[in-house]
Design a protein around this motif. Structure first.
Motif, PDB file in Angstrom:
ATOM      1  N   LEU A  67      28.532  61.369  61.261  1.00  0.00           N
ATOM      2  CA  LEU A  67      28.089  61.514  62.208  1.00  0.00           C
ATOM      3  C   LEU A  67      27.617  63.300  62.424  1.00  0.00           C
ATOM      4  CD1 LEU A  67      27.656  60.977  65.432  1.00  0.00           C
ATOM      5  CD2 LEU A  67      30.204  61.322  65.867  1.00  0.00           C
ATOM      6  N   ILE A  68      28.365  64.093  61.957  1.00  0.00           N
ATOM      7  CA  ILE A  68      28.016  65.544  61.900  1.00  0.00           C
ATOM      8  C   ILE A  68      26.906  65.771  61.255  1.00  0.00           C
ATOM      9  CG2 ILE A  68      28.950  67.711  61.279  1.00  0.00           C
ATOM     10  CD1 ILE A  68      31.839  66.884  61.741  1.00  0.00           C
ATOM     11  N   ARG A  69      26.477  65.096  60.167  1.00  0.00           N
ATOM     12  CA  ARG A  69      25.401  65.106  59.374  1.00  0.00           C
ATOM     13  C   ARG A  69      24.217  64.720  60.280  1.00  0.00           C
ATOM     14  NH1 ARG A  69      24.121  61.382  55.284  1.00  0.00           N
ATOM     15  NH2 ARG A  69      24.074  59.962  57.198  1.00  0.00           N
ATOM     16  N   ASP A  70      24.343  63.545  60.818  1.00  0.00           N
ATOM     17  CA  ASP A  70      23.214  63.045  61.850  1.00  0.00           C
ATOM     18  C   ASP A  70      23.119  64.126  62.775  1.00  0.00           C
ATOM     19  OD1 ASP A  70      23.188  60.733  60.058  1.00  0.00           O
ATOM     20  OD2 ASP A  70      24.315  59.474  61.517  1.00  0.00           O
ATOM     21  N   ALA A  92      21.679  72.862  60.811  1.00  0.00           N
ATOM     22  CA  ALA A  92      21.570  72.517  59.531  1.00  0.00           C
ATOM     23  C   ALA A  92      22.732  73.014  58.721  1.00  0.00           C
ATOM     24  CB  ALA A  92      20.581  72.578  58.605  1.00  0.00           C
ATOM     25  N   ASN A  93      23.103  74.461  58.878  1.00  0.00           N
ATOM     26  CA  ASN A  93      24.064  75.111  58.093  1.00  0.00           C
ATOM     27  C   ASN A  93      25.415  74.658  58.919  1.00  0.00           C
ATOM     28  OD1 ASN A  93      22.631  76.477  56.308  1.00  0.00           O
ATOM     29  ND2 ASN A  93      22.371  78.124  57.582  1.00  0.00           N
ATOM     30  N   ALA A  99      29.460  68.711  55.796  1.00  0.00           N
ATOM     31  CA  ALA A  99      29.098  67.773  54.856  1.00  0.00           C
ATOM     32  C   ALA A  99      28.331  68.370  53.825  1.00  0.00           C
ATOM     33  CB  ALA A  99      28.065  66.712  55.401  1.00  0.00           C
ATOM     34  N   PRO A 100      29.214  69.126  52.965  1.00  0.00           N
ATOM     35  CA  PRO A 100      28.553  70.207  51.834  1.00  0.00           C
ATOM     36  C   PRO A 100      27.607  69.399  50.934  1.00  0.00           C
ATOM     37  CG  PRO A 100      30.958  70.444  52.085  1.00  0.00           C
ATOM     38  CD  PRO A 100      30.540  69.129  52.738  1.00  0.00           C
ATOM     39  N   ASP A 101      26.284  70.122  50.834  1.00  0.00           N
ATOM     40  CA  ASP A 101      25.531  69.655  49.908  1.00  0.00           C
ATOM     41  C   ASP A 101      24.902  68.188  50.169  1.00  0.00           C
ATOM     42  OD1 ASP A 101      25.487  71.977  47.985  1.00  0.00           O
ATOM     43  OD2 ASP A 101      27.239  71.085  47.037  1.00  0.00           O
ATOM     44  N   ASP A 102      24.739  68.025  51.474  1.00  0.00           N
ATOM     45  CA  ASP A 102      24.095  66.603  51.952  1.00  0.00           C
ATOM     46  C   ASP A 102      22.645  66.874  51.831  1.00  0.00           C
ATOM     47  OD1 ASP A 102      24.600  64.075  53.657  1.00  0.00           O
ATOM     48  OD2 ASP A 102      22.808  65.173  54.603  1.00  0.00           O
ATOM     49  N   GLU A 103      22.078  65.796  51.137  1.00  0.00           N
ATOM     50  CA  GLU A 103      20.571  65.794  50.752  1.00  0.00           C
ATOM     51  C   GLU A 103      19.847  65.894  52.002  1.00  0.00           C
ATOM     52  OE1 GLU A 103      17.556  63.011  48.403  1.00  0.00           O
ATOM     53  OE2 GLU A 103      19.440  62.915  48.311  1.00  0.00           O
ATOM     54  N   LEU A 104      20.112  65.215  52.950  1.00  0.00           N
ATOM     55  CA  LEU A 104      19.179  65.250  54.254  1.00  0.00           C
ATOM     56  C   LEU A 104      19.444  66.628  55.037  1.00  0.00           C
ATOM     57  CD1 LEU A 104      19.984  61.577  55.651  1.00  0.00           C
ATOM     58  CD2 LEU A 104      18.126  62.309  54.276  1.00  0.00           C
ATOM     59  N   LEU A 105      20.581  67.087  55.069  1.00  0.00           N
ATOM     60  CA  LEU A 105      20.666  68.411  55.690  1.00  0.00           C
ATOM     61  C   LEU A 105      20.018  69.623  54.957  1.00  0.00           C
ATOM     62  CD1 LEU A 105      24.436  68.227  56.727  1.00  0.00           C
ATOM     63  CD2 LEU A 105      22.354  68.474  58.269  1.00  0.00           C
ATOM     64  N   LEU A 106      20.042  69.401  53.479  1.00  0.00           N
ATOM     65  CA  LEU A 106      19.373  70.388  52.522  1.00  0.00           C
ATOM     66  C   LEU A 106      17.818  70.241  52.887  1.00  0.00           C
ATOM     67  CD1 LEU A 106      21.591  70.401  49.278  1.00  0.00           C
ATOM     68  CD2 LEU A 106      21.147  72.371  51.156  1.00  0.00           C
ATOM     69  N   GLU A 121      13.783  81.297  49.505  1.00  0.00           N
ATOM     70  CA  GLU A 121      14.953  80.446  50.062  1.00  0.00           C
ATOM     71  C   GLU A 121      14.605  79.050  49.928  1.00  0.00           C
ATOM     72  OE1 GLU A 121      18.793  79.923  51.909  1.00  0.00           O
ATOM     73  OE2 GLU A 121      17.633  81.472  50.722  1.00  0.00           O
ATOM     74  N   VAL A 122      13.273  78.776  49.914  1.00  0.00           N
ATOM     75  CA  VAL A 122      12.712  77.356  49.621  1.00  0.00           C
ATOM     76  C   VAL A 122      13.093  77.016  48.288  1.00  0.00           C
ATOM     77  CG1 VAL A 122      10.726  76.013  49.405  1.00  0.00           C
ATOM     78  CG2 VAL A 122      11.129  77.117  51.432  1.00  0.00           C
ATOM     79  N   GLU A 123      12.766  78.127  47.240  1.00  0.00           N
ATOM     80  CA  GLU A 123      12.932  77.649  45.975  1.00  0.00           C
ATOM     81  C   GLU A 123      14.494  77.539  45.534  1.00  0.00           C
ATOM     82  OE1 GLU A 123      12.078  79.812  41.696  1.00  0.00           O
ATOM     83  OE2 GLU A 123      10.674  80.109  43.245  1.00  0.00           O
ATOM     84  N   ARG A 124      15.278  78.336  46.108  1.00  0.00           N
ATOM     85  CA  ARG A 124      16.927  78.402  46.168  1.00  0.00           C
ATOM     86  C   ARG A 124      17.233  76.981  46.456  1.00  0.00           C
ATOM     87  NH1 ARG A 124      21.555  78.629  48.586  1.00  0.00           N
ATOM     88  NH2 ARG A 124      20.704  78.970  50.606  1.00  0.00           N
ATOM     89  N   LEU A 125      16.881  76.595  47.839  1.00  0.00           N
ATOM     90  CA  LEU A 125      17.363  75.276  48.221  1.00  0.00           C
ATOM     91  C   LEU A 125      17.008  74.166  47.361  1.00  0.00           C
ATOM     92  CD1 LEU A 125      16.943  76.205  52.120  1.00  0.00           C
ATOM     93  CD2 LEU A 125      19.033  75.562  50.968  1.00  0.00           C
ATOM     94  N   VAL A 126      15.682  74.245  47.059  1.00  0.00           N
ATOM     95  CA  VAL A 126      15.306  73.063  46.010  1.00  0.00           C
ATOM     96  C   VAL A 126      16.073  73.011  44.829  1.00  0.00           C
ATOM     97  CG1 VAL A 126      13.257  72.298  44.621  1.00  0.00           C
ATOM     98  CG2 VAL A 126      12.829  73.040  47.008  1.00  0.00           C
TER      99      VAL A 126
END
Length: 160
Positions: A67-70, A92-93, A99-106, A121-126
């Motif tokens: 729920l928190i992720r959504d 998102a943060n 929900a650490p490392d959640d794909e949808l949030l990232l 930052e985009v490269e780091r997150l990817v």
């Protein structure tokens, strides 16, 4: 003990407040209610309990994190669409705390940093999202692969 735990009627919880703020569906809430819901998040649900310590709580822990992720995904998206990149990043943060490392949030973080023009930052997150998937031995969603190609290469690769 009957297998259920209930709070006394005079005791409330952040979870109860979060559920009230999202009643009717996360996707039907205005940004300010989503932000208010995320302000309640201080960490992963029941983070002070060791995994498996409270068997009854595992389903709750999973449901609460989802729920928190959504809420975080939708709040980040709505804020970004309004041009409010700071709120998008914050939403998102904040949800990533639960929900650490959640794909949808990232992915929302990637979109926000791309909109902000922060290529580093985009490269780091990817790298983070792809490394997490490799570590867990799971495939990324097709939408995530497309997003990563678009933000790093400027276009989608042709598929066979």
């Amino acid at each position: 003990y009957l297998g259920r735990i209930r709070l006394h009627e005079q005791v409330t919880s952040d979870w109860e407040h979060l559920v009230l703020l999202t009643t009717g569906g996360v996707n039907r809430q205005p940004l300010d209610r989503l932000v208010a819901a995320l302000e309640l998040v201080r960490g992963a649900p029941l983070a002070d309990a060791a995994p498996g310590q409270w068997g009854w709580a595992e389903e709750f822990r999973t449901d609460a994190a989802a729920l928190i992720r959504d809420v975080g995904v939708l709040a980040a998206r709505l804020a970004r669409e309004r041009g409010d990149l700071d709120t998008s990043r914050w939403a998102a943060n904040r949800a990533l705390v639960a929900a650490p490392d959640d794909e949808l949030l990232l992915c929302e973080r990637i979109r926000t940093e791309h909109a902000a023009g922060r290529a580093d930052e985009v490269e780091r997150l990817v790298t983070r999202v792809t490394r997490t998937a490799r570590t867990l031995g799971v495939d990324l969603l097709p939408e995530t692969i497309d997003l990563c190609q678009e933000v790093l290469e400027g276009q989608l690769r042709a598929r066979a």
